[in-house]
Scaffold this active site. Structure first.
Site, PDB file in Angstrom:
ATOM      1  N   ASP A   1     -22.790 -19.176 -18.769  1.00 28.72           N
ATOM      2  CA  ASP A   1     -22.139 -19.959 -19.932  1.00 28.72           C
ATOM      3  C   ASP A   1     -22.963 -19.821 -21.038  1.00 28.72           C
ATOM      4  O   ASP A   1     -22.535 -19.929 -22.298  1.00 28.72           O
ATOM      5  CB  ASP A   1     -21.760 -21.243 -19.521  1.00 28.72           C
ATOM      6  CG  ASP A   1     -20.727 -21.539 -18.572  1.00 28.72           C
ATOM      7  OD1 ASP A   1     -19.625 -22.021 -19.271  1.00 28.72           O
ATOM      8  OD2 ASP A   1     -20.689 -21.460 -17.445  1.00 28.72           O
TER       9      ASP A   1
ATOM     10  N   LYS B   1     -22.719 -22.691 -13.764  1.00 29.33           N
ATOM     11  CA  LYS B   1     -22.157 -23.949 -12.944  1.00 29.33           C
ATOM     12  C   LYS B   1     -23.063 -24.421 -12.049  1.00 29.33           C
ATOM     13  O   LYS B   1     -23.621 -23.700 -11.226  1.00 29.33           O
ATOM     14  CB  LYS B   1     -20.666 -23.593 -12.304  1.00 29.33           C
ATOM     15  CG  LYS B   1     -19.925 -24.627 -11.574  1.00 29.33           C
ATOM     16  CD  LYS B   1     -19.775 -25.975 -12.621  1.00 29.33           C
ATOM     17  CE  LYS B   1     -18.777 -25.527 -13.863  1.00 29.33           C
ATOM     18  NZ  LYS B   1     -18.576 -26.735 -14.447  1.00 29.33           N
TER      19      LYS B   1
END
Length: 343
Positions: free
Chosen positions: A235, A246
């Site tokens: 991300d 995650k």
């Protein structure tokens, strides 16, 4: 899986989003025609995955412009609405980068904004295809096994998480297309089960053999020698290669390092944030505690317990064997840092 599966689609008047909160049991579409609905969809994970929310945010600029014209907003109010979309999820840098890119075309009008948003979506699909090939080539050359590969992945990084095809799952799909993939171990990905609900769903559509395992089983599976490599998405990637992904990813990386197998991160260059020097500078989103204190709306922890629910963790660059982008593979742990090679 249909080759043109799109988690994010512009309809001409708004966005059509595959509702990822109800998969795999139902396939439903959420139609978004205003900023409030888009912000809610991003925060509730109707649309999720850094590249996918980047594409949604890009089209969200057009949505804000259309809504502003419809409701008589000032230019300042339109920019405020765009800012709300940009800030909907703070860790995934793609959302901010894509919104900023499209916002720069606002003075040119709606057609220019839509053209730029479409370019964001098209370029992500092209990048994913390139990543798939680069990642597969690198793994096969690195491992040099005389059999198909057994790989582990964490969270969901497929067509549902991108503008199309996938990042880490794109590498896996490429290996499968070449007949060089034996099996995938998909971590369930607590607390919202993106692995068991979404990755497994995509693997079923593609006909790829796989196991779903609890997150706590990943390290043991790796250390028992049942995995040849782990492939995950990202991300946000700092200039030194530290990678936010995650929550649960760093445990996979540590196990891979101990086992001496590759830990591969696949992400487009839009996920690399060169203004973020290290992982210490990455803002980690804390989500609501009910996601870990409840199951299906039923409280599973004592009433007095509090929930700690970071959505992401940061894997140090020293544990990232390879970073796959649309430009090729950087061997981060060996010193090829994004801040030096991707400027």
């Amino acid at each position: 899986m249909p080759q043109d599966l799109r988690a994010v689609e512009w309809t001409g008047t708004g966005l059509a989003l595959i509702d990822q909160t109800v998969l795999p049991h139902r396939t439903e579409t959420v139609h978004v025609r205003d900023v409030d609905t888009l912000v809610d969809a991003i925060q509730r994970l109707v649309v999720r995955g850094a590249p996918a929310i980047g594409a949604a945010g890009a089209y969200g600029v057009a949505l804000a412009l259309i809504q502003g014209e419809r409701e008589g907003w000032t230019d300042g109010e339109i920019l405020t609405a765009v800012g709300r979309i940009r800030a909907a999820r703070p860790t995934a840098v793609n959302l901010m980068v894509c919104v900023d890119r499209v916002t720069s075309r606002l003075p040119e009008g709606l057609d220019a904004v839509l053209d730029e948003a479409a370019a964001v979506q098209r370029e992500d699909v092209e990048a994913n295809r390139a990543m798939g090939a680069f990642g597969a080539d690198w793994l096969l050359d690195r491992l040099r096994l005389e059999r198909p590969l057994r790989v582990l992945t964490h969270c969901n990084t497929g067509a549902l998480a991108t503008a199309g095809w996938g990042t880490a799952l794109g590498v896996i799909r490429e290996l499968h297309a070449r007949g060089l993939l034996e099996v995938v171990y998909a971590d369930e990905t607590r607390p919202l089960l993106q692995g068991s609900r979404l990755t497994a769903w995509e693997l079923v559509q593609e006909g790829i053999p796989h196991y779903v395992q609890v997150d706590g089983a990943a390290a043991g599976t790796i250390l028992r020698g049942e995995i040849d490599a782990a492939i995950v998405g990202a991300d946000r990637i700092a200039a030194n290669g530290d990678t936010a992904n995650k929550v649960g990813t760093v445990g996979v990386a540590l196990a891979c390092a101990d086992a001496g197998i590759p830990f591969l991160v696949a992400a487009p260059t839009t996920t690399v944030d060169l203004s973020t020097k290290t992982g210490d500078d990455i803002h980690i989103e804390l989500r609501g505690e009910d996601e870990v204190l409840e199951w299906g709306g039923v409280r599973t922890a004592p009433a007095e317990s509090r929930g700690h629910n970071p959505a992401f963790d940061v894997t140090p660059g020293r544990l990232v064997t390879g970073l796959v982008t649309e430009r090729g593979v950087l061997e981060v742990a060996a010193g090829q840092l994004p801040g030096e090679y991707l400027r």
